[in-house]
Write a protein that holds these residues in place. Structure first.
Motif, PDB file in Angstrom:
ATOM      1  N   GLY A 191     -25.528  30.457 -14.008  1.00  5.74           N
ATOM      2  CA  GLY A 191     -24.182  30.823 -13.545  1.00  5.74           C
ATOM      3  C   GLY A 191     -23.917  32.298 -13.714  1.00  5.74           C
ATOM      4  O   GLY A 191     -23.374  32.967 -12.813  1.00  5.74           O
ATOM      5  N   LEU A 192     -24.272  32.846 -14.884  1.00 12.57           N
ATOM      6  CA  LEU A 192     -24.094  34.275 -15.125  1.00 12.57           C
ATOM      7  C   LEU A 192     -24.920  35.106 -14.157  1.00 12.57           C
ATOM      8  O   LEU A 192     -24.479  36.153 -13.663  1.00 12.57           O
ATOM      9  N   LYS A 194     -25.796  34.315 -11.163  1.00 13.51           N
ATOM     10  CA  LYS A 194     -25.148  34.299  -9.845  1.00 13.51           C
ATOM     11  C   LYS A 194     -23.949  35.243  -9.820  1.00 13.51           C
ATOM     12  O   LYS A 194     -23.708  35.955  -8.835  1.00 13.51           O
ATOM     13  N   ASP A 195     -23.162  35.301 -10.929  1.00 15.51           N
ATOM     14  CA  ASP A 195     -22.015  36.211 -10.993  1.00 15.51           C
ATOM     15  C   ASP A 195     -22.455  37.654 -10.925  1.00 15.51           C
ATOM     16  O   ASP A 195     -21.861  38.488 -10.212  1.00 15.51           O
ATOM     17  N   ILE A 196     -23.568  37.936 -11.675  1.00 14.66           N
ATOM     18  CA  ILE A 196     -24.084  39.313 -11.668  1.00 14.66           C
ATOM     19  C   ILE A 196     -24.565  39.689 -10.277  1.00 14.66           C
ATOM     20  O   ILE A 196     -24.301  40.808  -9.786  1.00 14.66           O
ATOM     21  N   GLU A 197     -25.276  38.761  -9.618  1.00 15.26           N
ATOM     22  CA  GLU A 197     -25.760  39.064  -8.270  1.00 15.26           C
ATOM     23  C   GLU A 197     -24.585  39.283  -7.317  1.00 15.26           C
ATOM     24  O   GLU A 197     -24.610  40.167  -6.450  1.00 15.26           O
ATOM     25  N   GLY A 198     -23.504  38.491  -7.501  1.00 14.47           N
ATOM     26  CA  GLY A 198     -22.334  38.667  -6.637  1.00 14.47           C
ATOM     27  C   GLY A 198     -21.659  40.007  -6.844  1.00 14.47           C
ATOM     28  O   GLY A 198     -21.299  40.705  -5.878  1.00 14.47           O
ATOM     29  N   LYS A 199     -21.478  40.410  -8.119  1.00 14.47           N
ATOM     30  CA  LYS A 199     -20.859  41.697  -8.409  1.00 14.47           C
ATOM     31  C   LYS A 199     -21.730  42.839  -7.933  1.00 14.47           C
ATOM     32  O   LYS A 199     -21.232  43.879  -7.461  1.00 14.47           O
TER      33      LYS A 199
END
Length: 210
Positions: A191-192, A194-199
């Motif tokens: 999950g983290l 994916k968040d990092i990739e999104g940011k």
């Protein structure tokens, strides 16, 4: 020649009576031809010793052939009578005689309908046997597959046992609980990530706009 198959006689003698008669006929015929050749040779020698004889070998051959044809016609008539007698009185098994190997049929008589029923039953048994053989082969193949799967499962079990032993050595407690915790942490990490990739994508888009 007789056209009667004489199957019972063939079973007893081991050969067809007609074949026997044909061989006798050929043997007599060959002997007749050889005799004519010998007679022709003797005549040529005798005539060759007579002074002034005008009979040529070709004339003697024609006479020999005519005499051979005459003899063959009479021989065929005599042989036909001899064949009839031999086939009826010598090479023929009377209807009331039963061969030793067929006496079981006299002890256990069987009608045509009963014989047909036995054949049908035998055919069914053969089909059942083939089906059972096919089923046995399928079961053997399945058993071999199960052996392979069992061997793979044993390998996996040994692997888990090894991991559990490692966990105990490092004070991680129960392997199942550790595996569950590891799974939860893996999900959190995913999950983290994916968040990092999104940011990261948002920042790249922002930089491109600037």
């Amino acid at each position: 020649m007789s056209v009667d198959p004489m199957t019972y006689e063939t079973q007893f003698f081991g050969f067809t009576p007609q074949t026997c008669m044909l061989r006798i006929y050929i043997a007599f015929q060959d002997y007749l031809f050889e005799t004519m050749l010998v007679v022709e040779g003797v005549m040529l020698k005798k005539l060759d010793g007579i002074p002034g004889c005008k009979v040529s070998p070709s004339q003697i051959r024609k006479c020999t052939e005519k005499f051979l044809l005459f003899m063959k016609e009479h021989f065929d008539k005599l042989f036909a009578k001899m064949e009839e007698v031999l086939l009826q009185l010598v090479l023929n098994i009377p209807k009331n005689v039963l061969l030793p190997e067929d006496r079981v049929q006299e002890q256990y008589p069987c009608s045509r309908e009963e014989f047909q029923a036995l054949q049908d039953e035998l055919r069914q048994l053969q089909e059942q046997y083939r089906a059972e053989v096919a089923l046995e082969q399928a079961l053997r193949a399945e058993l071999e597959e199960q052996k392979v799967v069992k061997a793979e499962l044993e390998k996996i079990l040994q692997c888990f046992e090894g991991l559990e032993s490692i966990c105990r050595e490092h004070g991680l407690g129960n392997f199942k609980e550790s595996l569950a915790l590891l799974t939860q942490n893996s999900k959190k990490l995913l999950g983290l990530l994916k968040d990092i990739e999104g940011k990261s994508k948002e920042m790249k888009q922002h930089d491109q706009l600037m």
